[in-house]
Write a protein that holds these residues in place. Structure first.
Motif, PDB file in Angstrom:
ATOM      1  N   ARG A  49      40.231 -28.016  -6.384  1.00 25.48           N
ATOM      2  CA  ARG A  49      39.580 -26.941  -5.651  1.00 25.48           C
ATOM      3  C   ARG A  49      38.064 -27.120  -5.610  1.00 25.48           C
ATOM      4  O   ARG A  49      37.437 -26.817  -4.622  1.00 25.48           O
ATOM      5  N   ASN A  50      37.470 -27.596  -6.646  1.00 25.44           N
ATOM      6  CA  ASN A  50      36.016 -27.728  -6.703  1.00 25.44           C
ATOM      7  C   ASN A  50      35.605 -29.196  -6.596  1.00 25.44           C
ATOM      8  O   ASN A  50      34.822 -29.693  -7.392  1.00 25.44           O
ATOM      9  N   SER A  51      36.154 -29.883  -5.585  1.00 24.05           N
ATOM     10  CA  SER A  51      35.818 -31.293  -5.418  1.00 24.05           C
ATOM     11  C   SER A  51      35.710 -31.623  -3.936  1.00 24.05           C
ATOM     12  O   SER A  51      36.299 -30.956  -3.084  1.00 24.05           O
ATOM     13  N   LEU A  52      34.967 -32.662  -3.651  1.00 24.75           N
ATOM     14  CA  LEU A  52      34.845 -33.116  -2.270  1.00 24.75           C
ATOM     15  C   LEU A  52      36.172 -33.664  -1.752  1.00 24.75           C
ATOM     16  O   LEU A  52      36.462 -33.573  -0.558  1.00 24.75           O
ATOM     17  N   LEU A  53      36.995 -34.213  -2.661  1.00 24.19           N
ATOM     18  CA  LEU A  53      38.311 -34.694  -2.252  1.00 24.19           C
ATOM     19  C   LEU A  53      39.176 -33.536  -1.766  1.00 24.19           C
ATOM     20  O   LEU A  53      39.884 -33.660  -0.763  1.00 24.19           O
ATOM     21  N   GLY A  54      39.118 -32.398  -2.444  1.00 22.06           N
ATOM     22  CA  GLY A  54      39.870 -31.224  -2.004  1.00 22.06           C
ATOM     23  C   GLY A  54      39.426 -30.742  -0.640  1.00 22.06           C
ATOM     24  O   GLY A  54      40.247 -30.374   0.206  1.00 22.06           O
ATOM     25  N   VAL A  55      38.111 -30.739  -0.408  1.00 18.63           N
ATOM     26  CA  VAL A  55      37.595 -30.358   0.907  1.00 18.63           C
ATOM     27  C   VAL A  55      38.064 -31.355   1.956  1.00 18.63           C
ATOM     28  O   VAL A  55      38.477 -30.979   3.057  1.00 18.63           O
ATOM     29  N   GLY A  56      38.030 -32.633   1.610  1.00 20.74           N
ATOM     30  CA  GLY A  56      38.478 -33.660   2.553  1.00 20.74           C
ATOM     31  C   GLY A  56      39.946 -33.515   2.917  1.00 20.74           C
ATOM     32  O   GLY A  56      40.320 -33.633   4.088  1.00 20.74           O
ATOM     33  N   ILE A  57      40.788 -33.238   1.924  1.00 24.03           N
ATOM     34  CA  ILE A  57      42.216 -33.047   2.195  1.00 24.03           C
ATOM     35  C   ILE A  57      42.429 -31.826   3.084  1.00 24.03           C
ATOM     36  O   ILE A  57      43.215 -31.858   4.038  1.00 24.03           O
ATOM     37  N   SER A 127      34.234 -25.802   3.208  1.00 27.93           N
ATOM     38  CA  SER A 127      33.335 -26.254   2.143  1.00 27.93           C
ATOM     39  C   SER A 127      32.816 -25.077   1.344  1.00 27.93           C
ATOM     40  O   SER A 127      32.701 -25.146   0.112  1.00 27.93           O
ATOM     41  N   TRP A 128      32.503 -23.998   2.019  1.00 26.14           N
ATOM     42  CA  TRP A 128      32.000 -22.809   1.335  1.00 26.14           C
ATOM     43  C   TRP A 128      33.065 -22.204   0.426  1.00 26.14           C
ATOM     44  O   TRP A 128      32.763 -21.657  -0.622  1.00 26.14           O
ATOM     45  N   GLN A 129      34.330 -22.310   0.834  1.00 24.11           N
ATOM     46  CA  GLN A 129      35.427 -21.773   0.030  1.00 24.11           C
ATOM     47  C   GLN A 129      35.738 -22.659  -1.180  1.00 24.11           C
ATOM     48  O   GLN A 129      36.120 -22.154  -2.229  1.00 24.11           O
ATOM     49  N   PHE A 130      35.578 -23.963  -1.036  1.00 26.18           N
ATOM     50  CA  PHE A 130      35.984 -24.889  -2.086  1.00 26.18           C
ATOM     51  C   PHE A 130      34.880 -25.186  -3.101  1.00 26.18           C
ATOM     52  O   PHE A 130      35.138 -25.248  -4.289  1.00 26.18           O
ATOM     53  N   LEU A 131      33.676 -25.459  -2.634  1.00 25.44           N
ATOM     54  CA  LEU A 131      32.635 -26.034  -3.483  1.00 25.44           C
ATOM     55  C   LEU A 131      31.739 -24.968  -4.089  1.00 25.44           C
ATOM     56  O   LEU A 131      31.303 -24.047  -3.402  1.00 25.44           O
ATOM     57  N   THR A 132      31.447 -25.124  -5.383  1.00 23.65           N
ATOM     58  CA  THR A 132      30.533 -24.207  -6.058  1.00 23.65           C
ATOM     59  C   THR A 132      29.358 -24.934  -6.694  1.00 23.65           C
ATOM     60  O   THR A 132      28.341 -24.318  -6.967  1.00 23.65           O
ATOM     61  N   ASP A 133      29.492 -26.226  -6.930  1.00 21.54           N
ATOM     62  CA  ASP A 133      28.424 -26.992  -7.561  1.00 21.54           C
ATOM     63  C   ASP A 133      27.429 -27.459  -6.496  1.00 21.54           C
ATOM     64  O   ASP A 133      27.820 -28.133  -5.536  1.00 21.54           O
ATOM     65  N   PRO A 134      26.140 -27.129  -6.618  1.00 16.89           N
ATOM     66  CA  PRO A 134      25.162 -27.498  -5.584  1.00 16.89           C
ATOM     67  C   PRO A 134      25.058 -28.996  -5.317  1.00 16.89           C
ATOM     68  O   PRO A 134      24.691 -29.398  -4.222  1.00 16.89           O
ATOM     69  N   LYS A 135      25.397 -29.832  -6.284  1.00 16.21           N
ATOM     70  CA  LYS A 135      25.316 -31.280  -6.037  1.00 16.21           C
ATOM     71  C   LYS A 135      26.409 -31.756  -5.077  1.00 16.21           C
ATOM     72  O   LYS A 135      26.298 -32.826  -4.500  1.00 16.21           O
ATOM     73  N   ASP A 136      27.460 -30.965  -4.885  1.00 12.67           N
ATOM     74  CA  ASP A 136      28.542 -31.325  -3.981  1.00 12.67           C
ATOM     75  C   ASP A 136      28.428 -30.655  -2.614  1.00 12.67           C
ATOM     76  O   ASP A 136      29.283 -30.858  -1.766  1.00 12.67           O
ATOM     77  N   PHE A 137      27.400 -29.857  -2.381  1.00 11.30           N
ATOM     78  CA  PHE A 137      27.281 -29.121  -1.121  1.00 11.30           C
ATOM     79  C   PHE A 137      27.187 -30.083   0.057  1.00 11.30           C
ATOM     80  O   PHE A 137      26.549 -31.134  -0.018  1.00 11.30           O
ATOM     81  N   THR A 138      27.798 -29.689   1.154  1.00 11.18           N
ATOM     82  CA  THR A 138      27.670 -30.455   2.391  1.00 11.18           C
ATOM     83  C   THR A 138      26.321 -30.132   3.036  1.00 11.18           C
ATOM     84  O   THR A 138      25.615 -29.224   2.604  1.00 11.18           O
ATOM     85  N   LEU A 139      25.980 -30.862   4.090  1.00  9.67           N
ATOM     86  CA  LEU A 139      24.697 -30.630   4.746  1.00  9.67           C
ATOM     87  C   LEU A 139      24.625 -29.241   5.375  1.00  9.67           C
ATOM     88  O   LEU A 139      23.578 -28.586   5.321  1.00  9.67           O
TER      89      LEU A 139
END
Length: 192
Positions: A49-57, A127-139
């Motif tokens: 849930r909190n990964s770029l791979l999850g957002v990609g899937i 991306s807003w729903q999945f990611l919480t860590d600022p280093k993983d934020f999309t543009l």
């Protein structure tokens, strides 16, 4: 790409040891890349849930049905007689696909690729729903985070520069695919 090289030969019955070897090498490389991409570091807990791979899937699972639907509608308009004529002339299924169908489908592939790229590049909601860590934020998330509660707090010059950088790849991809996109729009426009 392995499937395009091996599957037609298997279907026709002309697959030899070279085809199977090429298929096995391609499958091993693909599985290695997948395993390397989803295996977490030993020291951290892996949460999809909190990964770029999850957002990609999540993004691929949303974009893939649209791409299939869009391409199927276009591929159904390619006359079967062209494929049958190529088979009568002695073309293999691979040759029919790569020399007849694929060149005719180039405009549809360009439009579908452009829409998929644009949707993925500017995606914000998942991306807003999945990611919480600022280093993983999309543009798009980073651009949104530049805004504040009051207009005086927003660094407008940085915001404008960042928004141009965000939109520049979309413009470049469009310019590269423009010839195919225009060709797809005007394909049936002239009779004769």
């Amino acid at each position: 790409m392995t499937v395009f090289a091996v599957a037609p030969a298997i279907r026709v019955g002309s697959a030899g040891p070279g085809n199977y070897f090429f298929g096995a090498i391609g499958l091993a490389i693909s599985l290695g890349l997948i395993y390397g991409g989803i295996t977490p570091a030993r020291s951290e807990v892996f949460i999809l849930r909190n990964s770029l791979l999850g957002v990609g899937i999540a993004m691929v699972s949303g974009a893939l049905p649209f791409a299939i639907w869009n391409l199927k509608g276009y591929l159904d308009t390619i006359p079967k007689e062209l494929e049958e004529a190529a088979i009568i002339d002695g073309a293999s299924p691979s040759q029919v696909f790569f020399q007849i169908v694929l060149p005719l489908a180039t405009p549809a592939l360009a439009v579908t690729g452009f829409l998929g790229f644009t949707g993925g590049w500017t995606e914000f909601f998942l991306s807003w729903q999945f990611l919480t860590d600022p280093k993983d934020f999309t543009l798009a998330m980073s651009l949104y985070n530049m805004t504040g509660q009051y207009a005086g707090q927003i660094p407008w010059s940085r915001f404008a520069a960042f928004s141009i950088l965000l939109s520049l790849p979309v413009a470049i991809v469009y310019l590269l695919l423009q010839r195919y996109i225009i060709g797809g729009l005007t394909l049936g426009g002239v009779k004769g």
